[in-house]
Design a protein around this motif. Sequence first.
Motif, short mmCIF file in Angstrom:
data_model
loop_
_atom_site.label_atom_id
_atom_site.label_comp_id
_atom_site.label_asym_id
_atom_site.label_seq_id
_atom_site.Cartn_x
_atom_site.Cartn_y
_atom_site.Cartn_z
N PHE A 8 -4.54 11.10 -4.73
CA PHE A 8 -3.79 10.58 -3.91
C PHE A 8 -3.39 11.35 -2.83
CE2 PHE A 8 0.63 7.92 -2.97
CZ PHE A 8 -0.28 7.26 -2.18
N LEU A 9 -4.21 11.51 -1.72
CA LEU A 9 -3.66 12.42 -0.66
C LEU A 9 -4.18 11.70 0.70
CD1 LEU A 9 -3.56 15.44 0.49
CD2 LEU A 9 -6.00 15.61 0.00
N ASN A 10 -3.25 11.61 1.57
CA ASN A 10 -3.19 10.96 2.89
C ASN A 10 -2.10 11.74 3.71
OD1 ASN A 10 -1.99 8.74 4.73
ND2 ASN A 10 -4.20 8.04 4.13
N LEU A 11 -2.31 11.73 4.86
CA LEU A 11 -1.42 12.44 5.92
C LEU A 11 -0.04 11.54 6.11
CD1 LEU A 11 -0.29 14.62 7.88
CD2 LEU A 11 -1.70 13.48 9.57
N ALA A 12 -0.28 10.25 6.32
CA ALA A 12 0.83 9.32 6.37
C ALA A 12 1.70 8.95 5.21
CB ALA A 12 0.10 7.90 6.89
N TYR A 13 0.76 8.86 3.94
CA TYR A 13 1.44 8.43 2.62
C TYR A 13 1.90 9.46 1.49
CZ TYR A 13 0.14 3.73 4.16
OH TYR A 13 -0.02 2.73 4.68
N THR A 14 1.28 10.67 1.97
CA THR A 14 1.72 11.70 0.99
C THR A 14 1.67 13.05 1.93
OG1 THR A 14 -0.73 12.39 0.43
CG2 THR A 14 0.45 10.93 -1.05
N PRO A 15 2.64 13.18 2.88
CA PRO A 15 2.76 14.10 3.95
C PRO A 15 2.82 15.53 3.35
CG PRO A 15 4.63 12.89 3.72
CD PRO A 15 3.61 12.25 2.91
N GLY A 16 3.63 15.97 2.22
CA GLY A 16 3.72 17.18 1.70
C GLY A 16 2.31 17.69 1.20
N PRO A 53 5.59 8.95 10.71
CA PRO A 53 6.63 8.20 10.10
C PRO A 53 6.80 8.67 8.85
CG PRO A 53 4.65 6.84 11.12
CD PRO A 53 4.37 8.27 11.01
N ASP A 54 8.21 8.20 8.48
CA ASP A 54 8.71 8.60 7.20
C ASP A 54 7.93 7.86 6.20
OD1 ASP A 54 10.83 9.76 8.25
OD2 ASP A 54 12.30 8.23 7.86
N ALA A 55 7.87 8.74 4.83
CA ALA A 55 7.27 8.26 3.87
C ALA A 55 8.00 8.41 2.49
CB ALA A 55 5.71 9.09 3.33
N VAL A 56 8.21 7.05 1.91
CA VAL A 56 9.01 7.20 0.71
C VAL A 56 8.21 6.58 -0.54
CG1 VAL A 56 11.19 6.07 -0.21
CG2 VAL A 56 10.98 6.93 2.39
N GLN A 57 8.06 7.49 -1.44
CA GLN A 57 7.53 6.96 -2.80
C GLN A 57 8.38 5.98 -3.50
OE1 GLN A 57 5.38 9.43 -5.25
NE2 GLN A 57 5.81 8.36 -6.95
N LYS A 94 -1.24 1.36 -12.95
CA LYS A 94 -2.41 0.53 -12.86
C LYS A 94 -2.09 0.21 -11.41
CE LYS A 94 -4.24 -3.99 -14.48
NZ LYS A 94 -4.11 -5.00 -15.42
N PRO A 95 -3.45 0.11 -10.61
CA PRO A 95 -3.34 -0.27 -9.16
C PRO A 95 -3.37 -1.66 -8.87
CG PRO A 95 -5.56 0.57 -9.59
CD PRO A 95 -4.57 0.54 -11.01
N SER A 96 -2.84 -2.01 -7.77
CA SER A 96 -2.92 -3.55 -7.00
C SER A 96 -2.62 -3.68 -5.84
CB SER A 96 -2.09 -4.59 -7.98
OG SER A 96 -1.83 -5.61 -7.33
N LEU A 97 -3.29 -4.26 -5.00
CA LEU A 97 -3.19 -4.37 -3.60
C LEU A 97 -1.66 -5.13 -3.45
CD1 LEU A 97 -6.60 -5.13 -1.93
CD2 LEU A 97 -5.21 -3.04 -1.80
N LYS A 98 -1.09 -5.69 -4.36
CA LYS A 98 0.02 -6.43 -4.25
C LYS A 98 1.28 -5.49 -4.54
CE LYS A 98 -2.01 -10.66 -5.99
NZ LYS A 98 -1.86 -11.81 -7.12
N LYS A 99 1.10 -4.26 -5.19
CA LYS A 99 2.04 -3.24 -5.49
C LYS A 99 2.08 -2.17 -4.41
CE LYS A 99 1.60 0.02 -8.36
NZ LYS A 99 1.50 0.52 -9.71
N GLU A 100 3.00 -1.94 -3.66
CA GLU A 100 3.28 -1.06 -2.86
C GLU A 100 3.84 0.41 -3.60
OE1 GLU A 100 5.42 -0.46 1.55
OE2 GLU A 100 6.70 -1.01 0.08
N VAL A 101 3.19 1.73 -3.51
CA VAL A 101 3.55 2.61 -4.03
C VAL A 101 4.39 3.81 -3.05
CG1 VAL A 101 1.91 2.25 -5.78
CG2 VAL A 101 1.29 3.95 -3.76
N VAL A 102 3.96 3.72 -1.71
CA VAL A 102 4.65 4.29 -0.93
C VAL A 102 4.83 3.56 0.47
CG1 VAL A 102 4.59 6.46 0.85
CG2 VAL A 102 3.42 6.50 -1.43
N ALA A 103 6.08 3.60 1.03
CA ALA A 103 6.60 3.08 2.06
C ALA A 103 6.34 3.79 3.29
CB ALA A 103 7.97 2.25 1.79
N VAL A 104 5.89 3.45 4.28
CA VAL A 104 5.75 4.25 5.49
C VAL A 104 6.67 3.40 6.60
CG1 VAL A 104 4.17 4.98 7.29
CG2 VAL A 104 3.70 5.25 5.00
#
Length: 488
Positions: free
Chosen positions: A12-20, A122-126, A133-143
């Motif tokens: 799980f690595l992404n500049l917007a969603y996992t900035p640290g 933007p802010d990223a909040v887990q 278990k993944p799902s497109l219906k479940k948000e794990v990080v709010a940007v």
Amino acid sequence: MAYANTEYQTHFLNLAYTPGKAISMKIAAEVAQSVRKGDSFGSYPADTLFKDFRVSYSQDLSELNRPTAFFYSNNTQTQPVAPRELQAVAGCGSSPVVSYEGTGAYFLDKLEEGVWRLEVMPDAVQVSDPFAKPSLKKEVVAVISRAWDMKLSVPDLSERFSAQALNAGNTRSFTATNGTLSNLTPGVYLLVRKDTKPSDDWTAEKRWKNIKLGEFVAPAEKKCDSYRMVNDTPKIYEAGKELTLKVQLAGWEQPDSLIVYTDQISFWNEHNPYKKMTRKQGAIYEVTVPAAEMKEGVFRYNIVAFNKGKRQTFPGGMEGTPLDWDYIGDQYWETRVVNPSAEISLVAPSVSSQWNGVEQYTVPQEGGACFLRKYIRDEVAGRESKLQQVQYLCVQLKGKVNGVEAGFITSDGFTYKAKGNTSQEGILRLPLSALQQTATTLLPHAYPVFLDKQFKPTTNIPFEVQQIESLEVSHLTENLVLEKAWIE
């Protein structure tokens, strides 16, 4: 799809969603370019500080600190080695160079004397587990695009400089006061020191390195009226001590108020006590529950976000409040309040290991070794006073087993264990003074399979019970069933 992390579940690595983590990857790239093959920096933990770099697990931090560059993945108090020589800053959180309440990454690059480019994500909040278990219906990080003040302490900019937005759709132009840019929103800005005339025409379309100066990419905004809340309050606490309730609120604007209600309130009561939370920093809110209210049992509570006439109750995020006559929510946050002298429970009896949090691994050694491991930091975090008094680790296994090893893995990654035989009732009682530093088995197994299966320390570090993070019980041949564990 990064908002739901529906890809490979070990990543799980992404500049917007996992900035640290993204800033850490940027630092890792610098390590790869500056460390030569065969370079040695001593044995762990001495090698967490090497060349221009520092890594800290306890601070969730990696750093690059050299005269021209200062990068950091989390809040840091480290001073840049040469502030006047800085050419680039990249970070998350706050540092002696940047004071910022937002949670997104930012980049500050020098274009010429007194002229800098600032990019703010933007802010990223887990808000949920990205590895469940993944799902497109479940948000794990709010940007979320929020406005926060940012104070810059960059000698080349001084304390008074102008800021002109460069990214598309952003027309803001303003001046810093005492080095502070007020209500700064995500985007790209050209910063020019007062009384400085740039020698070049730094426009949004000008090429700089491998991008255009005004280039800015961030996830499309998904504005909604509801909030998401993450609770960081201890789940276990000691009676007779003040408890601080701490939450992080994800939303497009600050609420009018956050109100805490216990499970003792009712629509039918004439008086219903409440507590109002205070914003401490960014989206972090806190309130203190007096020691007199922390009695043995379970402290149950809801938190209601009020904003512009709307009300949302957590956990669950239901519309309305527990004081509404037609409120049907039955969820509460809970903190178990125990007697300060009571044993510290690490594994509670359960009908299934799936419910007690114990993970089981088999290591292909001679006969196949069984390892049971559980993360226990949540169980001990609120028991500081008792933790200073404990002397024994006790584990209860199913049946009598000889040659059982049990102990702890600390936050530094070191393992301390001792061996013993259980009683007929399956109980093993080990003095903490008997725990010895030993190899740490890397679980799950590392991949590729030729990598070491154990970390063997060369530095002898004494055991400190305050540092325990995971419980481990193992046996060379037997399949173990852990029924209960505690320290007393």
